[in-house]
Design a protein around this motif. Structure first.
Motif, mmCIF file in Angstrom:
data_model
loop_
_atom_site.group_PDB
_atom_site.id
_atom_site.type_symbol
_atom_site.label_atom_id
_atom_site.label_comp_id
_atom_site.label_asym_id
_atom_site.label_seq_id
_atom_site.Cartn_x
_atom_site.Cartn_y
_atom_site.Cartn_z
ATOM 1 N N PHE A 30 0.833 -1.202 0.000
ATOM 2 C CA PHE A 30 0.000 0.000 0.000
ATOM 3 C C PHE A 30 0.868 1.253 0.000
ATOM 4 O O PHE A 30 0.580 2.220 -0.711
ATOM 5 C CB PHE A 30 -0.948 -0.003 1.204
ATOM 6 N N VAL A 33 2.196 2.267 -3.448
ATOM 7 C CA VAL A 33 1.251 2.729 -4.467
ATOM 8 C C VAL A 33 1.448 4.228 -4.667
ATOM 9 O O VAL A 33 1.417 4.998 -3.708
ATOM 10 C CB VAL A 33 -0.213 2.436 -4.045
ATOM 11 N N ILE A 38 -6.058 5.897 -4.531
ATOM 12 C CA ILE A 38 -6.123 4.590 -3.878
ATOM 13 C C ILE A 38 -6.173 4.825 -2.370
ATOM 14 O O ILE A 38 -5.271 5.411 -1.793
ATOM 15 C CB ILE A 38 -4.907 3.712 -4.242
ATOM 16 N N VAL A 41 -7.449 -1.431 0.492
ATOM 17 C CA VAL A 41 -7.361 -2.743 -0.139
ATOM 18 C C VAL A 41 -8.760 -3.346 -0.053
ATOM 19 O O VAL A 41 -9.349 -3.394 1.022
ATOM 20 C CB VAL A 41 -6.348 -3.649 0.597
ATOM 21 N N PHE A 59 -6.410 -3.110 -5.021
ATOM 22 C CA PHE A 59 -6.426 -1.741 -4.512
ATOM 23 C C PHE A 59 -7.714 -1.067 -4.958
ATOM 24 O O PHE A 59 -8.230 -1.380 -6.025
ATOM 25 C CB PHE A 59 -5.231 -0.947 -5.050
ATOM 26 N N PHE A 75 -3.090 1.098 6.369
ATOM 27 C CA PHE A 75 -4.037 0.941 5.264
ATOM 28 C C PHE A 75 -5.408 0.578 5.815
ATOM 29 O O PHE A 75 -5.547 0.222 6.983
ATOM 30 C CB PHE A 75 -3.567 -0.125 4.261
ATOM 31 N N CYS A 122 -1.739 -8.049 -4.046
ATOM 32 C CA CYS A 122 -2.357 -6.846 -4.599
ATOM 33 C C CYS A 122 -1.549 -6.267 -5.742
ATOM 34 O O CYS A 122 -2.107 -5.621 -6.620
ATOM 35 C CB CYS A 122 -2.513 -5.784 -3.516
#
Length: 130
Positions: A30, A33, A38, A41, A59, A75, A122
């Motif tokens: 995460f 990213v 975003i 998750v 995501f 996250f 992911c």
């Protein structure tokens, strides 16, 4: 007169739990990213049929009205109401399989649905896994 059903949008550790290894890897993925849209998750369920249900993650930047939410370390996790019914009690782990690579594994998934119970992560192949 029927009573209204209360909807809680919070996931608890009884709904979904993450092992320390899964939490660490998800937080790293995460953090890597590079997209401000975003925000979480999404854990999902798809399929059915002869091979059973498939559990996965991707995501997302979109939270829906009937999503349940868990705040994790670094996250958030979103699960829609449909998937929640199949995921209650699941433990998400991250397992390194030597030469076969590493993957997220869904342990204790809803027993009567079958399914693969594993996920490439992911960040693999198109931002999701199946």
């Amino acid at each position: 007169m029927s009573a209204a059903i209360d909807f809680s949008d919070q996931l608890t550790s009884e709904d979904i739990s993450l092992t320390p290894a899964a939490t660490e890897v998800m937080a790293k993925l995460f953090a890597d990213v590079d997209d401000d849209d975003i925000t979480a998750v999404r854990v999902f369920v798809s399929g059915g049929g002869c091979s059973g249900m498939t559990y996965g993650m991707t995501f997302t930047g979109e939270r829906f009205d009937h999503d349940k939410v868990m705040q994790a370390e670094g996250f958030q996790i979103f699960v829609d109401s449909f998937a929640h019914n199949y995921l209650k009690g699941v433990e998400i782990d991250y397992v390194e399989n030597g030469m076969n690579g590493a993957s997220f594994v869904f342990n204790n998934v809803f027993a009567s649905t079958g399914g693969s119970g594993s996920c490439g992560g992911c960040g693999s192949g198109g931002g999701g896994c199946a």
